[in-house]
Design a protein around this motif. Structure first.
Motif, PDB file in Angstrom:
ATOM      1  N   ASP A  84       0.748  -1.196  -0.108  1.00  0.00           N
ATOM      2  CA  ASP A  84      -0.033  -0.022   0.282  1.00  0.00           C
ATOM      3  C   ASP A  84       1.078   1.310  -0.047  1.00  0.00           C
ATOM      4  O   ASP A  84       0.768   2.086   0.668  1.00  0.00           O
ATOM      5  CB  ASP A  84      -0.984   0.016   1.342  1.00  0.00           C
ATOM      6  CG  ASP A  84      -1.975   0.933   1.275  1.00  0.00           C
ATOM      7  OD1 ASP A  84      -2.220   1.824   0.137  1.00  0.00           O
ATOM      8  OD2 ASP A  84      -2.418   1.278   2.310  1.00  0.00           O
TER       9      ASP A  84
ATOM     10  N   TYR B  83       2.094   2.476   3.412  1.00  0.00           N
ATOM     11  CA  TYR B  83       1.252   2.545   4.708  1.00  0.00           C
ATOM     12  C   TYR B  83       1.202   1.021   5.204  1.00  0.00           C
ATOM     13  O   TYR B  83       0.282   0.823   6.063  1.00  0.00           O
ATOM     14  CB  TYR B  83      -0.127   2.950   4.066  1.00  0.00           C
ATOM     15  CG  TYR B  83       0.006   4.503   4.075  1.00  0.00           C
ATOM     16  CD1 TYR B  83      -0.363   5.143   5.055  1.00  0.00           C
ATOM     17  CD2 TYR B  83       0.283   4.989   2.547  1.00  0.00           C
ATOM     18  CE1 TYR B  83      -0.374   6.683   5.050  1.00  0.00           C
ATOM     19  CE2 TYR B  83       0.378   6.605   2.725  1.00  0.00           C
ATOM     20  CZ  TYR B  83      -0.152   7.185   3.695  1.00  0.00           C
ATOM     21  OH  TYR B  83       0.032   8.724   3.458  1.00  0.00           O
TER      22      TYR B  83
ATOM     23  N   VAL C 139       1.747   5.046  11.033  1.00  0.00           N
ATOM     24  CA  VAL C 139       0.776   4.340  10.476  1.00  0.00           C
ATOM     25  C   VAL C 139       0.608   3.282  11.786  1.00  0.00           C
ATOM     26  O   VAL C 139       1.479   2.412  11.672  1.00  0.00           O
ATOM     27  CB  VAL C 139       0.983   3.471   9.106  1.00  0.00           C
ATOM     28  CG1 VAL C 139      -0.175   2.912   8.797  1.00  0.00           C
ATOM     29  CG2 VAL C 139       1.454   4.570   7.917  1.00  0.00           C
TER      30      VAL C 139
ATOM     31  N   PHE D 296     -10.460  -2.254   1.695  1.00  0.00           N
ATOM     32  CA  PHE D 296      -9.998  -2.408   0.193  1.00  0.00           C
ATOM     33  C   PHE D 296     -10.842  -3.507  -0.519  1.00  0.00           C
ATOM     34  O   PHE D 296     -10.509  -4.102  -1.418  1.00  0.00           O
ATOM     35  CB  PHE D 296      -8.363  -2.367   0.118  1.00  0.00           C
ATOM     36  CG  PHE D 296      -7.512  -1.627   0.781  1.00  0.00           C
ATOM     37  CD1 PHE D 296      -8.144  -0.218   0.604  1.00  0.00           C
ATOM     38  CD2 PHE D 296      -6.151  -1.789   1.198  1.00  0.00           C
ATOM     39  CE1 PHE D 296      -7.189   0.699   0.950  1.00  0.00           C
ATOM     40  CE2 PHE D 296      -5.530  -0.649   1.602  1.00  0.00           C
ATOM     41  CZ  PHE D 296      -5.704   0.551   1.494  1.00  0.00           C
TER      42      PHE D 296
ATOM     43  N   GLN E 152      -1.651  -6.141   5.777  1.00  0.00           N
ATOM     44  CA  GLN E 152      -1.890  -4.935   6.937  1.00  0.00           C
ATOM     45  C   GLN E 152      -2.609  -5.504   8.000  1.00  0.00           C
ATOM     46  O   GLN E 152      -3.710  -4.816   8.407  1.00  0.00           O
ATOM     47  CB  GLN E 152      -2.296  -3.590   6.087  1.00  0.00           C
ATOM     48  CG  GLN E 152      -1.772  -3.112   5.014  1.00  0.00           C
ATOM     49  CD  GLN E 152      -2.168  -1.960   4.343  1.00  0.00           C
ATOM     50  OE1 GLN E 152      -3.403  -2.261   3.719  1.00  0.00           O
ATOM     51  NE2 GLN E 152      -1.653  -0.809   4.508  1.00  0.00           N
TER      52      GLN E 152
ATOM     53  N   ARG F  25       1.225  13.022  11.487  1.00  0.00           N
ATOM     54  CA  ARG F  25      -0.214  12.775  11.010  1.00  0.00           C
ATOM     55  C   ARG F  25      -0.313  11.397  11.393  1.00  0.00           C
ATOM     56  O   ARG F  25       0.639  10.476  11.152  1.00  0.00           O
ATOM     57  CB  ARG F  25      -0.124  13.119   9.269  1.00  0.00           C
ATOM     58  CG  ARG F  25      -1.278  12.617   8.865  1.00  0.00           C
ATOM     59  CD  ARG F  25      -1.436  11.472   7.828  1.00  0.00           C
ATOM     60  NE  ARG F  25      -2.539  11.366   7.054  1.00  0.00           N
ATOM     61  CZ  ARG F  25      -2.700  10.144   6.691  1.00  0.00           C
ATOM     62  NH1 ARG F  25      -1.995   9.087   6.725  1.00  0.00           N
ATOM     63  NH2 ARG F  25      -3.904   9.957   6.014  1.00  0.00           N
TER      64      ARG F  25
ATOM     65  N   ASP G 271      -2.313   8.015  10.820  1.00  0.00           N
ATOM     66  CA  ASP G 271      -3.051   7.183   9.983  1.00  0.00           C
ATOM     67  C   ASP G 271      -4.368   6.540  10.594  1.00  0.00           C
ATOM     68  O   ASP G 271      -4.171   6.036  11.395  1.00  0.00           O
ATOM     69  CB  ASP G 271      -2.238   6.257   9.238  1.00  0.00           C
ATOM     70  CG  ASP G 271      -2.836   5.727   8.042  1.00  0.00           C
ATOM     71  OD1 ASP G 271      -2.687   6.476   7.024  1.00  0.00           O
ATOM     72  OD2 ASP G 271      -2.773   4.516   7.987  1.00  0.00           O
ATOM     73  N   VAL G 272      -5.451   6.943   9.889  1.00  0.00           N
ATOM     74  CA  VAL G 272      -6.767   6.184  10.494  1.00  0.00           C
ATOM     75  C   VAL G 272      -6.943   6.026  11.872  1.00  0.00           C
ATOM     76  O   VAL G 272      -6.985   4.810  12.318  1.00  0.00           O
ATOM     77  CB  VAL G 272      -6.920   4.810   9.638  1.00  0.00           C
ATOM     78  CG1 VAL G 272      -7.467   5.358   8.239  1.00  0.00           C
ATOM     79  CG2 VAL G 272      -5.959   3.936   9.397  1.00  0.00           C
TER      80      VAL G 272
ATOM     81  N   ARG H 157      -7.580   6.298  -6.484  1.00  0.00           N
ATOM     82  CA  ARG H 157      -6.731   6.953  -5.791  1.00  0.00           C
ATOM     83  C   ARG H 157      -5.496   7.322  -6.451  1.00  0.00           C
ATOM     84  O   ARG H 157      -4.599   8.364  -6.374  1.00  0.00           O
ATOM     85  CB  ARG H 157      -6.197   6.141  -4.179  1.00  0.00           C
ATOM     86  CG  ARG H 157      -7.435   5.903  -3.469  1.00  0.00           C
ATOM     87  CD  ARG H 157      -7.053   5.526  -2.141  1.00  0.00           C
ATOM     88  NE  ARG H 157      -5.937   4.349  -2.091  1.00  0.00           N
ATOM     89  CZ  ARG H 157      -5.760   3.654  -0.992  1.00  0.00           C
ATOM     90  NH1 ARG H 157      -5.776   4.150  -0.071  1.00  0.00           N
ATOM     91  NH2 ARG H 157      -4.627   2.633  -1.100  1.00  0.00           N
TER      92      ARG H 157
ATOM     93  N   ARG I  12      -1.844  10.162  -7.772  1.00  0.00           N
ATOM     94  CA  ARG I  12      -0.546   9.737  -7.587  1.00  0.00           C
ATOM     95  C   ARG I  12       0.313   9.756  -8.829  1.00  0.00           C
ATOM     96  O   ARG I  12       1.473   9.314  -8.563  1.00  0.00           O
ATOM     97  CB  ARG I  12      -0.525   8.388  -6.909  1.00  0.00           C
ATOM     98  CG  ARG I  12      -1.495   8.454  -5.568  1.00  0.00           C
ATOM     99  CD  ARG I  12      -1.547   6.949  -4.872  1.00  0.00           C
ATOM    100  NE  ARG I  12      -2.375   6.970  -3.911  1.00  0.00           N
ATOM    101  CZ  ARG I  12      -2.780   5.799  -3.006  1.00  0.00           C
ATOM    102  NH1 ARG I  12      -2.342   4.820  -3.759  1.00  0.00           N
ATOM    103  NH2 ARG I  12      -3.372   6.122  -1.891  1.00  0.00           N
TER     104      ARG I  12
HETATM  105  C1  GLC Z   1      -4.966   5.864   5.147  1.00  0.00           C
HETATM  106  C2  GLC Z   1      -4.151   6.557   4.149  1.00  0.00           C
HETATM  107  C3  GLC Z   1      -4.155   5.517   2.873  1.00  0.00           C
HETATM  108  C4  GLC Z   1      -3.740   4.063   3.473  1.00  0.00           C
HETATM  109  C5  GLC Z   1      -4.851   3.773   4.618  1.00  0.00           C
HETATM  110  C6  GLC Z   1      -4.291   2.407   5.282  1.00  0.00           C
HETATM  111  O1  GLC Z   1      -6.268   6.208   4.898  1.00  0.00           O
HETATM  112  O2  GLC Z   1      -4.105   7.737   3.764  1.00  0.00           O
HETATM  113  O3  GLC Z   1      -3.389   5.992   1.969  1.00  0.00           O
HETATM  114  O4  GLC Z   1      -4.188   3.197   2.206  1.00  0.00           O
HETATM  115  O5  GLC Z   1      -4.946   4.566   5.531  1.00  0.00           O
HETATM  116  O6  GLC Z   1      -2.968   2.820   6.145  1.00  0.00           O
END
Ligand code: GLC
Length: 553
Positions: free
Chosen positions: A57, A60, A97, A141, A164, A194, A196-197, A407, A411
């Motif tokens: 990813d 990520y 992340v 996904f 993941q 930042r 992530d999620v 997305r 990119r």
């Molecule tokens: C966030 C990121 C994205 C990634 C996802 C999983 O939404 O911005 O790009 O795929 O998290 O980590």
């Protein structure tokens, strides 16, 4: 640096600038563009993950939080970038992340070998009695969020790709590891993070979601505020200079009141995404639907006014690495390309919050030019192509949907010049360059005073010069107007009025304010027709009007 006066620039390292001819951008490439970024006027660079990763990813999926992926360079390259950025008054913001790791991370590899200590770093559960995954949750996904491990006769949770696996935040040892990672990067002089999620790390209960894909079971969960407070206290909260932004997937605004309120000691600000669904059909992304302008406006204003009422702070954005290009989405790619790119910039840069520019947005970069499945790199897009065709859609219809929502649209390699591969790389780029680079590129825009680039520079300067932009209240104007997005920012007697025609047609806008007292600060057209409370707007016109406070006169 005052986060209210700051502007953040997001870099997707893979597509930013390649100095080695590998076709993939690198850290040295970012360093080589610092003058460009300083000229634009941004204060922070949010760098998407560049840690060691199998790149399922695009980073990520982190394999090692402490090392730089050799594709992107070395720790020395990173330190050089941090040093040179700091010299220019630019801070680095890293993308952490922590909801999941890569399945190649040593913790997960040990877990799969049956090491009980590391197994408890992840979320393994027995299947349902009678068979099947533990719950009906869906991966973001596509497909089930559970992967079966025959050796254990158990499943592990992955809210994103199978590679993941989700971390188990209920385990205090996991949280301690996460805090250690943040402190490590703080010592390297990083000025922001930042996350992530981040609002998905506290899971509510491992039960079926009767109404859908599981979202309520793992979003803004029961211990999320506690976890964020702990992370703050044990890491970034120790340095008052550091700013943080949490990516809040499918969040509730009530939760964000707390995440982004300074008194709560959680985060500086939040990204929310409800406004990015304006061209979805309800929650459905993988369909073709027109833009619901009124819906967009309502959501934007509701976040603006209610977050302000609660003293909480928004991150402002229309483009990022997970969203198709805004100018293709809400603006125009042809006749009014430049006007619409500037109008969209005006709209979000002057709202209440901290604006985030995504690389190339300041040039008006458009969606990628993808023709076939092999043009795509993104795991989400490729998975969804298969899901759509399995449902019976023809490949060409599925591709049409990808062309709009993938997305990867955001990119494509950064368009630096009209040279080969848009000046991004000497080698073969990892993703197709948009052929419009001969027209849309940084080199050309730097030379053209009327370019989108120079307009963004001016927008950024307004935030620095006018306190009403950084600190003013926000009030929607003409909420029911079906063509125009307009608002007032005010601070004491000072007032700033922003009027944006969202469509490619002339339109007369009438408001309740007497505009004869105002002067024009910025606009994407050279001439204007304004009379008392009416403005004759040209296609995609944006006008920024200003009236000084009486005490300043
Ligand atoms: C966030 C990121 C994205 C990634 C996802 C999983 O939404 O911005 O790009 O795929 O998290 O980590």
């Amino acid at each position: 640096m005052d986060y209210k006066k700051s502007v953040v620039y997001e870099i997707y390292p893979k597509s930013f600038c390649d100095t080695k001819g590998t076709g993939v951008g690198d850290l040295k490439g970012i360093t080589s563009k610092l003058d460009y970024l300083q000229n634009l006027g941004v204060d922070y660079l949010w760098l998407c993950p560049f840690f060691v990763s199998p790149q399922v990813d695009n980073g990520y999926d982190v394999e090692d939080y402490y090392s730089i992926d050799p594709r992107y360079g070395t720790m020395e390259d990173f330190e050089e970038l941090a040093r040179k950025a700091e010299k220019r008054g630019i801070g680095l913001m890293l993308d952490m992340v922590f909801n999941h790791t890569s399945d190649r991370h040593i913790w997960f590899r040990k877990a799969l070998k049956g090491d009980p200590y590391y197994k408890n770093f992840y979320i393994f559960k027995k299947g349902k009695e009678g068979g099947g995954a533990p719950t009906n949750w869906q991966s973001r996904f596509g497909g089930s969020a559970w992967e079966y491990v025959p050796e254990f006769d158990e499943y592990y949770l992955h809210l994103y790709a199978m590679q993941q696996p989700d971390l188990n935040w209920e385990n205090p040892d996991v949280r301690a590891e996460v805090e250690k990672v943040v402190r490590f990067w703080m010592e390297k002089g990083v000025k922001g993070f930042r996350f992530d999620v981040i609002n998905q790390v506290s899971k509510k209960a491992y039960e079926d979601d009767p109404d859908g894909d599981g979202t309520p079971m793992f979003t803004d969960g029961p211990r999320i505020h506690e976890f964020l407070k702990e992370l703050n206290e044990q890491s970034f909260g120790r340095d008052p200079e550091i700013i943080t932004v949490g990516e809040m997937a499918a969040t509730k605004m009530e939760s964000c009141f707390r995440y982004a309120n300074p008194e709560e000691h959680e985060l500086t600000m939040v990204f929310s995404f409800h406004h990015m669904r304006a061209d979805f059909a309800g929650d459905q992304k993988w369909v073709l639907a027109p833009v619901d302008f009124m819906g967009f406006k309502k959501i934007m204003f509701s976040w603006q006014t209610k977050m302000a009422e609660h003293g909480s702070w928004n991150a402002l954005f229309l483009d990022n690495h997970d969203q198709p290009r805004i100018v293709s989405r809400f603006g125009s790619e042809d006749e009014y390309w430049k006007e619409s790119a500037k109008m969209l910039g005006t709209l979000y840069q002057l709202l209440r919050g901290t604006p985030f520019i995504y690389q190339g947005e300041e040039l008006g970069m458009t969606n990628g030019d993808f023709k076939e499945l092999s043009d795509y790199r993104d795991v989400e897009s490729i998975n969804n192509f298969h899901i759509l065709t399995e449902k019976g859609l023809s490949p060409s219809d599925a591709l049409r949907i990808l062309q709009k929502h993938s997305r990867d649209n955001a990119r494509t390699p950064m368009q630096w010049s009209s040279e080969k591969h848009a000046g991004f790389s000497q080698g073969e780029p990892w993703m197709k360059v948009n052929p419009n680079y001969e027209r849309i590129n940084a080199q050309a825009e730097l030379l053209d005073e009327d370019s989108v680039f120079h307009y963004y520079r001016q927008l950024i300067q307004l935030r620095k010069q006018y306190e009403v932009v950084s600190d003013g209240d926000v009030r929607p104007l003409g909420l029911e107007d079906e063509r125009v997005f307009a608002f007032e920012r005010s601070l004491g007697e000072e007032s700033l009025v922003v009027i944006c025609n969202f469509y490619g047609r002339d339109y007369t806008w009438k408001g309740e304010l007497d505009l004869s007292q105002y002067q024009i600060l910025l606009s994407n057209y050279p001439e204007h027709e304004i009379l008392d409370n009416a403005v004759w707007l040209k296609p995609f016109e944006a006008v920024v009007l200003y009236r000084k406070g009486e005490q300043d006169e």
